[in-house]
Design an enzyme around this catalytic site. Structure first.
Site, PDB file in Angstrom:
ATOM      1  CB  THR A 111      12.419   4.874   1.951  1.00 27.67           C
ATOM      2  OG1 THR A 111      12.383   6.032   1.095  1.00 27.67           O
ATOM      3  CG2 THR A 111      13.849   4.470   2.209  1.00 27.67           C
ATOM      4  CD1 TRP A 112       5.835   5.963  -1.635  1.00 23.03           C
ATOM      5  CD2 TRP A 112       5.605   4.261  -3.068  1.00 23.03           C
ATOM      6  NE1 TRP A 112       4.626   6.107  -2.272  1.00 23.03           N
ATOM      7  CE2 TRP A 112       4.457   5.079  -3.147  1.00 23.03           C
ATOM      8  CE3 TRP A 112       5.697   3.135  -3.883  1.00 23.03           C
ATOM      9  CZ2 TRP A 112       3.397   4.801  -4.011  1.00 23.03           C
ATOM     10  CZ3 TRP A 112       4.646   2.853  -4.746  1.00 23.03           C
ATOM     11  CH2 TRP A 112       3.513   3.685  -4.802  1.00 23.03           C
ATOM     12  CG  ASP A 117      14.946   6.193  -4.012  1.00 19.89           C
ATOM     13  OD1 ASP A 117      15.452   7.093  -4.704  1.00 19.89           O
ATOM     14  OD2 ASP A 117      13.719   5.997  -3.938  1.00 19.89           O
ATOM     15  CE1 TYR A 138       8.277   8.225  -2.908  1.00 18.57           C
ATOM     16  CE2 TYR A 138      10.277   7.348  -1.930  1.00 18.57           C
ATOM     17  CZ  TYR A 138       9.481   7.564  -3.034  1.00 18.57           C
ATOM     18  OH  TYR A 138       9.890   7.105  -4.266  1.00 18.57           O
ATOM     19  CE1 TYR A 164       8.417   3.306 -10.340  1.00 22.40           C
ATOM     20  CE2 TYR A 164      10.061   4.868 -11.124  1.00 22.40           C
ATOM     21  CZ  TYR A 164       8.756   4.386 -11.126  1.00 22.40           C
ATOM     22  OH  TYR A 164       7.811   4.983 -11.913  1.00 22.40           O
ATOM     23  CD  GLN A 207      14.343   6.134  -8.113  1.00 22.20           C
ATOM     24  OE1 GLN A 207      13.204   6.116  -7.675  1.00 22.20           O
ATOM     25  NE2 GLN A 207      15.366   6.601  -7.430  1.00 22.20           N
TER      26      GLN A 207
HETATM   27  P1  NAP Z   1       8.892  -3.042  -4.449  1.00 19.14           P
HETATM   28  O1  NAP Z   1      10.260  -2.828  -3.915  1.00 19.14           O
HETATM   29  O2  NAP Z   1       8.716  -3.511  -5.843  1.00 19.14           O
HETATM   30  O3  NAP Z   1       8.083  -4.038  -3.510  1.00 19.14           O
HETATM   31  C1  NAP Z   1       7.982  -3.837  -2.120  1.00 19.14           C
HETATM   32  C2  NAP Z   1       7.219  -5.030  -1.546  1.00 19.14           C
HETATM   33  O4  NAP Z   1       8.019  -6.204  -1.681  1.00 19.14           O
HETATM   34  C3  NAP Z   1       6.918  -4.872  -0.070  1.00 19.14           C
HETATM   35  O5  NAP Z   1       5.644  -5.416   0.165  1.00 19.14           O
HETATM   36  C4  NAP Z   1       7.982  -5.713   0.609  1.00 19.14           C
HETATM   37  O6  NAP Z   1       7.580  -6.266   1.839  1.00 19.14           O
HETATM   38  C5  NAP Z   1       8.159  -6.812  -0.408  1.00 19.14           C
HETATM   39  N1  NAP Z   1       9.488  -7.410  -0.301  1.00 19.14           N
HETATM   40  C6  NAP Z   1      10.687  -6.772  -0.234  1.00 19.14           C
HETATM   41  N2  NAP Z   1      11.698  -7.649  -0.191  1.00 19.14           N
HETATM   42  C7  NAP Z   1      11.131  -8.885  -0.230  1.00 19.14           C
HETATM   43  C8  NAP Z   1      11.661 -10.196  -0.205  1.00 19.14           C
HETATM   44  N3  NAP Z   1      12.980 -10.402  -0.173  1.00 19.14           N
HETATM   45  N4  NAP Z   1      10.773 -11.237  -0.248  1.00 19.14           N
HETATM   46  C9  NAP Z   1       9.442 -11.031  -0.312  1.00 19.14           C
HETATM   47  N5  NAP Z   1       8.892  -9.800  -0.346  1.00 19.14           N
HETATM   48  C10 NAP Z   1       9.730  -8.741  -0.300  1.00 19.14           C
HETATM   49  O7  NAP Z   1       8.000  -1.726  -4.270  1.00 19.14           O
HETATM   50  P2  NAP Z   1       8.167  -0.166  -4.284  1.00 19.14           P
HETATM   51  O8  NAP Z   1       8.229   0.322  -2.885  1.00 19.14           O
HETATM   52  O9  NAP Z   1       7.110   0.354  -5.190  1.00 19.14           O
HETATM   53  O10 NAP Z   1       9.549   0.168  -5.033  1.00 19.14           O
HETATM   54  C11 NAP Z   1      10.799   0.231  -4.384  1.00 19.14           C
HETATM   55  C12 NAP Z   1      11.270   1.661  -4.194  1.00 19.14           C
HETATM   56  O11 NAP Z   1      11.403   2.345  -5.423  1.00 19.14           O
HETATM   57  C13 NAP Z   1      10.287   2.554  -3.416  1.00 19.14           C
HETATM   58  O12 NAP Z   1      10.226   2.235  -2.053  1.00 19.14           O
HETATM   59  C14 NAP Z   1      10.831   3.913  -3.740  1.00 19.14           C
HETATM   60  O13 NAP Z   1      11.979   4.205  -2.968  1.00 19.14           O
HETATM   61  C15 NAP Z   1      11.177   3.736  -5.226  1.00 19.14           C
HETATM   62  N6  NAP Z   1      10.090   4.190  -6.115  1.00 19.14           N
HETATM   63  C16 NAP Z   1      10.319   5.277  -6.910  1.00 19.14           C
HETATM   64  C17 NAP Z   1       9.328   5.746  -7.756  1.00 19.14           C
HETATM   65  C18 NAP Z   1       9.586   6.945  -8.615  1.00 19.14           C
HETATM   66  O14 NAP Z   1       8.635   7.495  -9.185  1.00 19.14           O
HETATM   67  N7  NAP Z   1      10.826   7.365  -8.760  1.00 19.14           N
HETATM   68  C19 NAP Z   1       8.084   5.103  -7.805  1.00 19.14           C
HETATM   69  C20 NAP Z   1       7.876   3.977  -6.997  1.00 19.14           C
HETATM   70  C21 NAP Z   1       8.893   3.520  -6.176  1.00 19.14           C
HETATM   71  P3  NAP Z   1       7.956  -5.610   3.267  1.00 19.14           P
HETATM   72  O15 NAP Z   1       7.898  -4.112   3.077  1.00 19.14           O
HETATM   73  O16 NAP Z   1       6.928  -6.161   4.175  1.00 19.14           O
HETATM   74  O17 NAP Z   1       9.342  -6.043   3.650  1.00 19.14           O
END
Ligand code: NAP
Length: 285
Positions: free
Chosen positions: A20-21, A47, A52, A194, A166
């Protein structure tokens, strides 16, 4: 949707969940719809974190899960600067209020900070005893930090209570394979991946790896993003939490929870996206 036991919790959780970031940055209605579409498609693991949008994302998640809390495996995170004994409890209460719920399924320390881990863990255990969290874990811990967390006489009452770590893991960033994933496997800790799509830096279709992804995807009638998730989820006991602000992306990610790649396909992907060095530096977000 494949489901697995989430570390020591004993709970069965969907292998593909929902990040959800940055979800507060786009269209709010579409973001809520995407989360609901994900839940409808079986992605029960949601998550979030107090960090966030400074709490705005927890409020958005609260809106999406209103009336269906029992379907959700809800995870949030305390910021390291708040992770003192009292600060952790207070941060959790604030998160619960924003999320509109009385409990988290798992509560994580977002990354290791300056407060002693034993204080944070004491607060986690207090919250657990009060029923405000059902389990706790960590995030961005390397193998040394994990070893400290589960050591006898260490901060926790034992490894059995540390449910997950994570960590950053995607096709272009495979450093956790060296030591973190083996440590998690040995200690029954669920690795949760993540940024599984590289947080916007997904392999370009024109790149060598992009060609391999596209070819394997074509064979399965799948998409490259789905193949990427299936590659990461080849590790037993692991989970991934892609973020999708669009309902169609959420549904596509959920469908990856049933995709099985052959040994040959896994090998080809491993070659196209080499593992790289052990410690590239852990980005903290
Ligand atoms: P990610 O999930 O690697 O990538 C998100 C991107 O991918 C967005 O632009 C999204 O587009 C796109 N996307 C999603 N599904 C897709 C699909 N089926 N086809 C094409 N594009 C797609 O990025 P993230 O937000 O960095 O990581 C995921 C989650 O991990 C975060 O939201 C957060 O909850 C968690 N996180 C945790 C930490 C930590 O320190 N613990 C750090 C970073 C992230 P749209 O949004 O336009 O759909």
């Amino acid at each position: 949707m494949q489901r697995r036991t989430f570390g020591s919790t004993g709970r069965q959780v969907a292998v593909v969940g929902q990040g959800t970031w940055n979800l507060e940055k786009g269209d709010r209605r579409a973001a809520v719809e995407a989360l609901c579409a994900g839940l409808d498609a079986g992605m029960d693991h949601v998550d979030t974190a107090e960090m966030y949008g400074d709490g705005a994302v927890e409020e958005l998640v609260g809106e999406a899960i209103a009336g269906r809390r029992d379907e959700v495996f809800l995870v949030s995170k305390v910021l390291p600067e708040n992770a003192s004994r009292r600060g952790t409890v207070a941060a959790c209460e604030r998160s619960l209020a924003r999320l509109g719920t009385d409990r988290l399924d798992c509560y994580l320390l977002h990354w290791a900070g300056s407060h002693p881990l034993r204080d944070t863990v004491a607060a986690f255990e207090e919250l657990r005893a009060a029923g405000k969290i059902l389990a706790w874990g960590v995030s961005n811990f390397d193998e040394e930090e994990l070893a400290e967390a589960v050591a006898p006489g260490g901060p926790g009452p034992g490894p059995a209570n540390l449910a997950c770590d994570q960590v950053l893991y995607h096709l272009k960033e495979r450093a956790v394979e060296h030591a973190v994933l083996p440590f998690c496997a040995e200690h029954g800790i669920a690795p949760v991946f993540y940024s599984p799509f590289g947080s916007g830096d997904f392999p370009k279709p024109s790149s060598r790896g992009g060609h391999v992804l596209a070819e394997i995807a074509g064979r399965h009638g799948a998409t490259p993003h789905q193949v990427a998730l299936a590659f990461l989820l080849r590790h037993p006991g692991s989970f991934a939490i892609p973020k999708a602000a669009r309902p169609e992306h959420a549904r596509e990610n959920a469908a990856a929870g049933d995709l099985q790649l052959s040994e040959e396909e896994l090998r080809r992907l491993g070659e196209a996206f080499p593992r790289g060095p052990r410690r590239p530096g852990v980005p903290v977000l």
